[in-house]
Motif scaffolding. Structure first.
Motif, mmCIF file in Angstrom:
data_model
loop_
_atom_site.group_PDB
_atom_site.id
_atom_site.type_symbol
_atom_site.label_atom_id
_atom_site.label_comp_id
_atom_site.label_asym_id
_atom_site.label_seq_id
_atom_site.Cartn_x
_atom_site.Cartn_y
_atom_site.Cartn_z
ATOM 1 N N LYS A 3 8.170 91.297 7.246
ATOM 2 C CA LYS A 3 9.529 91.490 7.719
ATOM 3 C C LYS A 3 10.483 90.883 6.702
ATOM 4 O O LYS A 3 10.341 89.729 6.307
ATOM 5 C CB LYS A 3 9.724 90.836 9.087
ATOM 6 C CG LYS A 3 11.075 91.134 9.727
ATOM 7 C CD LYS A 3 11.147 90.552 11.138
ATOM 8 C CE LYS A 3 12.494 90.867 11.784
ATOM 9 N NZ LYS A 3 12.577 90.309 13.148
ATOM 10 N N GLN A 18 11.872 87.108 6.290
ATOM 11 C CA GLN A 18 11.234 86.217 7.265
ATOM 12 C C GLN A 18 10.405 85.186 6.508
ATOM 13 O O GLN A 18 9.494 85.539 5.770
ATOM 14 C CB GLN A 18 10.344 86.992 8.229
ATOM 15 C CG GLN A 18 9.707 86.107 9.294
ATOM 16 C CD GLN A 18 8.899 86.906 10.305
ATOM 17 O OE1 GLN A 18 9.016 88.123 10.358
ATOM 18 N NE2 GLN A 18 8.084 86.230 11.096
ATOM 19 N N VAL A 48 5.228 97.353 9.950
ATOM 20 C CA VAL A 48 6.621 97.797 9.802
ATOM 21 C C VAL A 48 6.647 99.089 9.002
ATOM 22 O O VAL A 48 5.642 99.519 8.440
ATOM 23 C CB VAL A 48 7.478 96.700 9.126
ATOM 24 C CG1 VAL A 48 7.496 95.440 9.972
ATOM 25 C CG2 VAL A 48 6.947 96.391 7.729
ATOM 26 N N THR A 96 11.016 98.995 5.037
ATOM 27 C CA THR A 96 11.046 97.534 5.184
ATOM 28 C C THR A 96 10.079 96.874 4.209
ATOM 29 O O THR A 96 10.410 95.873 3.568
ATOM 30 C CB THR A 96 10.699 97.126 6.622
ATOM 31 O OG1 THR A 96 11.621 97.715 7.528
ATOM 32 C CG2 THR A 96 10.729 95.612 6.778
#
Length: 332
Positions: A284, A287, A302, A306
Motif C-alpha cells: 500500500k 504505508q 492491491v 498502486t
C-alpha cells in the motif's frame, strides 16, 4: 551431528533417492553414488544439465563467492554479537520473534550462514544451503565454535535440490534468485520444498529500487572508488575490513544480477499455487513497515496501479538496502 539426525530428509540431487551415511560419505540408495562430507559439510552440489545454448551463470557466480564470501563475519563475532546485530535489524528481529519454535526452516543461498545460525539459536531446525564452499566453511566454523546444535550446512545447487518435496515450514531465499540464470525456474525448484500451508520468503533486487545502486556503480568504476561515502552502508564503516570489502564487491562488482518487480513475483505465486501474504515494502503506497509488523498476517492484494506507485517510490527508499524487496507467500 544435526544432518545425521535429519538424514531422512535428504535426497540425491541426481535422482531424488534417499541418502545413507556410509563410511563417512553420503551414498545414494538408488545409484550408489557417493557424496563426500568434508569439515562437517556434505558436498551435494551437481551442475545444471540444461539444453545446449541455454545460458548458465552458476559456475561464474559460485567462483565469485568463493573469492569473496558474503556476508562476512567480523573478527570477534560470537553468539552474543550475532544476536545483537541481528536484532538491531527490524526484519531479522521480527522474523525471529514470529517464526514459531519447532519450525523447520530451509535457507537457500545462505552464504556465510549468519541468518541460519541466528534462527537456530531458538528451538528450530535450520538447514542452510549454498553452492560456495568458502562461505559454508565460515558458516560451519561459527556453528562449531559456538556449539549451535540445531543447524547444519550443505553445498547445493538450488536448481537440483537435496530435499524432498513439501519438507519445510518456511523456505527463505533472500538475495539469491537474482544471481541465477533463470530466477523463475529457481523459484519453482525451491517452492516445491514448502509444505502445504507453509511459507516462502523471497528477496530480489527491484527494477526501480536498484537504480541508485546502478548510478553509484558507474561513479565508483569511473572514479577509482574515491566516492565510497555515497553508499549508505560504506559511509557508516571505517577501514578496509573483510566485511566492508565483501559488501562492496557484492553490490558493485558482482558478475551477474537481474532485476524484478512485485507484480512479477505475484505472477510467480499464482503460477505455483502460493497466496500472497505480505511484502517489504508494504504493497500500500506510503504505508510504513514498522516494529509492530506481522510478517505472516495475510495482506489484501492491491491493484497494479498502486503497486506501480509503491515500486516507483523505491527509487528513493531502495537506497538503504541496495534496492532489495521481499515477498512472502503461503502454499495453498
Amino acid at each position: 551431528m544435526h544432518f545425521q539426525k535429519h538424514i531422512s530428509l535428504l535426497r540425491c540431487p541426481a535422482c531424488q533417492s534417499g541418502l545413507l551415511l556410509n563410511d563417512g560419505e553420503l551414498e545414494c540408495l538408488g545409484t550408489k553414488r557417493a557424496f563426500p562430507i568434508e569439515n562437517g559439510i556434505p558436498h551435494l552440489f551437481l551442475p545444471n544439465e540444461w539444453e545446449t545454448g541455454k545460458a548458465d551463470v552458476t559456475v561464474e557466480v559460485r567462483d565469485f563467492y568463493e573469492k569473496t564470501p558474503f556476508p562476512n563475519y567480523d573478527e570477534f563475532d560470537s553468539v552474543a554479537t550475532l544476536v545483537l546485530k541481528s536484532q538491531a535489524r527490524r526484519f531479522t528481529r521480527l522474523l525471529d520473534e514470529q517464526v514459531p519454535l519447532g519450525t523447520k526452516i530451509l535457507e537457500v543461498g545462505c552464504g556465510t550462514g549468519q541468518l541460519s545460525n541466528f534462527l537456530s539459536i531458538a528451538q528450530r531446525a535450520v538447514f542452510g544451503t549454498d553452492m560456495c564452499l568458502n562461505s559454508l566453511a565460515l558458516a560451519e566454523d561459527f556453528r562449531r565454535k559456538n556449539h549451535l546444535s540445531r543447524v547444519s550446512f550443505y553445498q547445493m545447487n538450488l536448481f537440483r535440490p537435496i530435499f524432498g518435496e513439501q519438507t519445510f515450514d518456511l523456505v527463505i531465499a533472500n538475495g539469491v534468485l537474482h544471481h541465477t540464470s533463470d530466477p523463475f525456474e529457481g523459484f519453482k525448484s525451491i517452492a516445491r520444498l514448502v509444505k502445504k500451508g507453509g511459507y516462502i520468503l523471497v528477496g530480489l533486487y527491484n527494477k526501480y529500487g536498484r537504480l541508485m545502486t546502478e548510478l553509484r556503480r558507474v561513479i565508483f568504476r569511473a572514479s577509482g572508488k574515491r566516492f565510497l561515502f555515497l553508499d549508505p552502508y560504506l559511509s557508516k564503516r571505517s577501514g578496509n575490513d573483510s566485511k566492508t570489502r565483501a559488501w562492496f564487491e557484492d553490490q558493485y562488482y558482482h558478475p551477474y544480477e537481474s532485476k524484478h518487480t512485485m507484480r512479477e513475483v505475484l505472477k510467480w505465486f499464482d503460477k505455483t499455487g502460493f497466496g500472497f501474504i505480505n511484502s517489504i515494502p508494504k504493497n500500500k503506497f506510503m504505508q510504513p513497515f514498522t516494529d509492530k509488523e506481522e510478517l505472516f498476517a495475510p495482506t489484501p492484494r492491491v491493484d497494479s496501479l498502486t503497486l506501480a506507485a509503491v515500486e516507483a517510490h523505491t527509487v528513493l527508499t531502495g537506497i538503504r538496502e541496495g534496492g532489495l524487496f521481499i515477498m512472502i507467500g503461503q502454499r495453498m
